[in-house]
Design a protein around this motif. Structure first.
Motif, PDB file in Angstrom:
ATOM      1  N   ILE A   1       4.517   3.843  10.919  1.00  0.00           N
ATOM      2  CA  ILE A   1       4.793   2.451  10.563  1.00  0.00           C
ATOM      3  C   ILE A   1       6.033   2.384   9.684  1.00  0.00           C
ATOM      4  CG2 ILE A   1       3.927   0.478   9.250  1.00  0.00           C
ATOM      5  CD1 ILE A   1       1.184   1.004  10.426  1.00  0.00           C
TER       6      ILE A   1
ATOM      7  N   LYS B   1       8.333 -10.324  15.448  1.00  0.00           N
ATOM      8  CA  LYS B   1       7.436 -11.443  15.727  1.00  0.00           C
ATOM      9  C   LYS B   1       8.078 -12.294  16.822  1.00  0.00           C
ATOM     10  CE  LYS B   1       9.346 -14.736  12.372  1.00  0.00           C
ATOM     11  NZ  LYS B   1       9.031 -15.657  11.256  1.00  0.00           N
TER      12      LYS B   1
ATOM     13  N   ILE C   1       3.156  -0.994  20.068  1.00  0.00           N
ATOM     14  CA  ILE C   1       2.766  -1.726  18.867  1.00  0.00           C
ATOM     15  C   ILE C   1       1.847  -2.880  19.246  1.00  0.00           C
ATOM     16  CG2 ILE C   1       3.620  -3.128  16.930  1.00  0.00           C
ATOM     17  CD1 ILE C   1       6.279  -1.532  17.251  1.00  0.00           C
ATOM     18  N   THR C   2       0.724  -2.971  18.563  1.00  0.00           N
ATOM     19  CA  THR C   2      -0.209  -4.072  18.766  1.00  0.00           C
ATOM     20  C   THR C   2      -0.396  -4.800  17.451  1.00  0.00           C
ATOM     21  OG1 THR C   2      -1.400  -2.848  20.489  1.00  0.00           O
ATOM     22  CG2 THR C   2      -2.518  -4.742  19.515  1.00  0.00           C
ATOM     23  N   ASP C   3      -0.096  -6.097  17.450  1.00  0.00           N
ATOM     24  CA  ASP C   3      -0.338  -6.960  16.292  1.00  0.00           C
ATOM     25  C   ASP C   3      -1.488  -7.897  16.615  1.00  0.00           C
ATOM     26  OD1 ASP C   3       1.759  -5.844  14.917  1.00  0.00           O
ATOM     27  OD2 ASP C   3       3.045  -7.621  14.978  1.00  0.00           O
TER      28      ASP C   3
ATOM     29  N   HIS D   1      -3.499 -11.052  15.002  1.00  0.00           N
ATOM     30  CA  HIS D   1      -3.365 -12.071  13.964  1.00  0.00           C
ATOM     31  C   HIS D   1      -4.703 -12.788  13.804  1.00  0.00           C
ATOM     32  CE1 HIS D   1       0.852 -11.315  14.881  1.00  0.00           C
ATOM     33  NE2 HIS D   1       0.634 -11.714  16.123  1.00  0.00           N
TER      34      HIS D   1
ATOM     35  N   TYR E   1      -2.172   2.504  11.309  1.00  0.00           N
ATOM     36  CA  TYR E   1      -2.606   1.119  11.106  1.00  0.00           C
ATOM     37  C   TYR E   1      -2.186   0.641   9.722  1.00  0.00           C
ATOM     38  CZ  TYR E   1      -5.720  -2.525   9.391  1.00  0.00           C
ATOM     39  OH  TYR E   1      -6.209  -3.655   8.793  1.00  0.00           O
TER      40      TYR E   1
ATOM     41  N   VAL F   1       2.909 -12.295   9.893  1.00  0.00           N
ATOM     42  CA  VAL F   1       4.333 -12.262  10.236  1.00  0.00           C
ATOM     43  C   VAL F   1       4.874 -13.671  10.449  1.00  0.00           C
ATOM     44  CG1 VAL F   1       4.201  -9.969  11.256  1.00  0.00           C
ATOM     45  CG2 VAL F   1       3.867 -11.990  12.712  1.00  0.00           C
TER      46      VAL F   1
ATOM     47  N   THR G   1      -1.856 -10.028   9.582  1.00  0.00           N
ATOM     48  CA  THR G   1      -1.495  -9.343  10.822  1.00  0.00           C
ATOM     49  C   THR G   1      -1.941  -7.893  10.731  1.00  0.00           C
ATOM     50  OG1 THR G   1       0.401 -10.779  11.283  1.00  0.00           O
ATOM     51  CG2 THR G   1       0.417  -8.590  12.287  1.00  0.00           C
ATOM     52  N   HIS G   2      -2.825  -7.485  11.615  1.00  0.00           N
ATOM     53  CA  HIS G   2      -3.254  -6.088  11.703  1.00  0.00           C
ATOM     54  C   HIS G   2      -2.313  -5.393  12.686  1.00  0.00           C
ATOM     55  CE1 HIS G   2      -7.036  -6.858   9.559  1.00  0.00           C
ATOM     56  NE2 HIS G   2      -7.131  -7.960  10.277  1.00  0.00           N
ATOM     57  N   ARG G   3      -1.547  -4.446  12.192  1.00  0.00           N
ATOM     58  CA  ARG G   3      -0.538  -3.787  13.030  1.00  0.00           C
ATOM     59  C   ARG G   3      -0.933  -2.346  13.329  1.00  0.00           C
ATOM     60  NH1 ARG G   3       5.634  -4.854  12.008  1.00  0.00           N
ATOM     61  NH2 ARG G   3       4.972  -6.620  13.327  1.00  0.00           N
TER      62      ARG G   3
ATOM     63  N   VAL H   1       0.447   1.110  15.435  1.00  0.00           N
ATOM     64  CA  VAL H   1       1.672   1.704  15.979  1.00  0.00           C
ATOM     65  C   VAL H   1       1.361   3.109  16.495  1.00  0.00           C
ATOM     66  CG1 VAL H   1       4.047   2.400  15.503  1.00  0.00           C
ATOM     67  CG2 VAL H   1       3.081   0.405  14.339  1.00  0.00           C
TER      68      VAL H   1
END
Length: 217
Positions: free
Chosen positions: A2, A19, A71-73, A75, A106, A112, A121-123, A125
């Protein structure tokens, strides 16, 4: 990883916040029309066009040897239970190698999007390559996200939102299929988009065609 993403965006995209809409946030980009306007999503010709376009664009952006980030965001509200009930489903279902999934990182970020203090936002990678991803069914799932379908990633959580980005670390390009309607591709260097512009010009969204034409004159 990240932290690597943050450094990558700083060095190659002038610290751009990852975003939507990417096309309107960066100077070098193309916005493609994916589905057929005013046609039912399940129409056979529409589904064929969606599949052809999302995969053709993806295959022009990513070569087999390119280093990537998937990458998964997600929200959602800070206290939402989504992650407890369905953690990292994207990676469990669409990454072939279980060992590779162990590299998943994570971080929970402030939203964002501006003016959404109650949202986070849970990111997630993951460093990977094209061959590591079941990308065709994943892209199809993204295109179905707004419709009742077994592949819906956020099925049962209609208040949440999701964005999935495919970052080409090697070529400094980002692919974002934002829903069944369209797909943004941006690049650090304008010339890396030229073949997309020339080869897939007929797929460019009419609304943005003039702006994109000006970019490549």
């Amino acid at each position: 990883m990240i932290n690597f993403l943050s450094q990558f965006m700083k060095e190659h995209f002038d610290n751009l916040t990852l975003k939507p809409p990417l096309f309107y946030s960066w100077e070098y980009g193309i916005r493609f029309e994916i589905s057929i306007p005013w046609v039912e999503h399940e129409d056979k010709s529409n589904l064929q066009q969606i599949e052809e376009r999302i995969n053709s664009i993806f295959n022009k952006v990513f070569s087999d040897g390119d280093e990537m980030l998937l990458i998964t965001d997600i929200h959602c509200e800070r206290n939402d239970s989504f992650l407890q009930k369905r953690p990292t489903k994207v990676y469990q279902k669409y990454i072939k190698d279980k060992e590779l999934r162990l590299k998943l990182q994570y971080r929970m970020l402030p939203s964002v999007f501006e003016d959404y203090e109650e949202i986070v936002t849970h990111r997630f990678v993951l460093p990977c390559k094209k061959s590591d991803i079941r990308y065709k069914p994943l892209l199809t799932a993204i295109s179905y996200e707004d419709f009742p379908h077994p592949s819906q990633i956020l099925k049962g959580f209609p208040r949440n939102g999701i964005d999935i980005y495919f970052v080409n670390v090697t070529r400094k390009m980002i692919y974002h299929l934002y829903d069944d309607r369209g797909c943004d591709v941006i690049a650090s260097n304008k010339e890396d988009l030229r073949s997309l512009y020339e080869d897939l010009n007929d797929w460019i969204l009419d609304y943005d065609q003039e702006q994109i034409d000006q970019l490549f004159k």
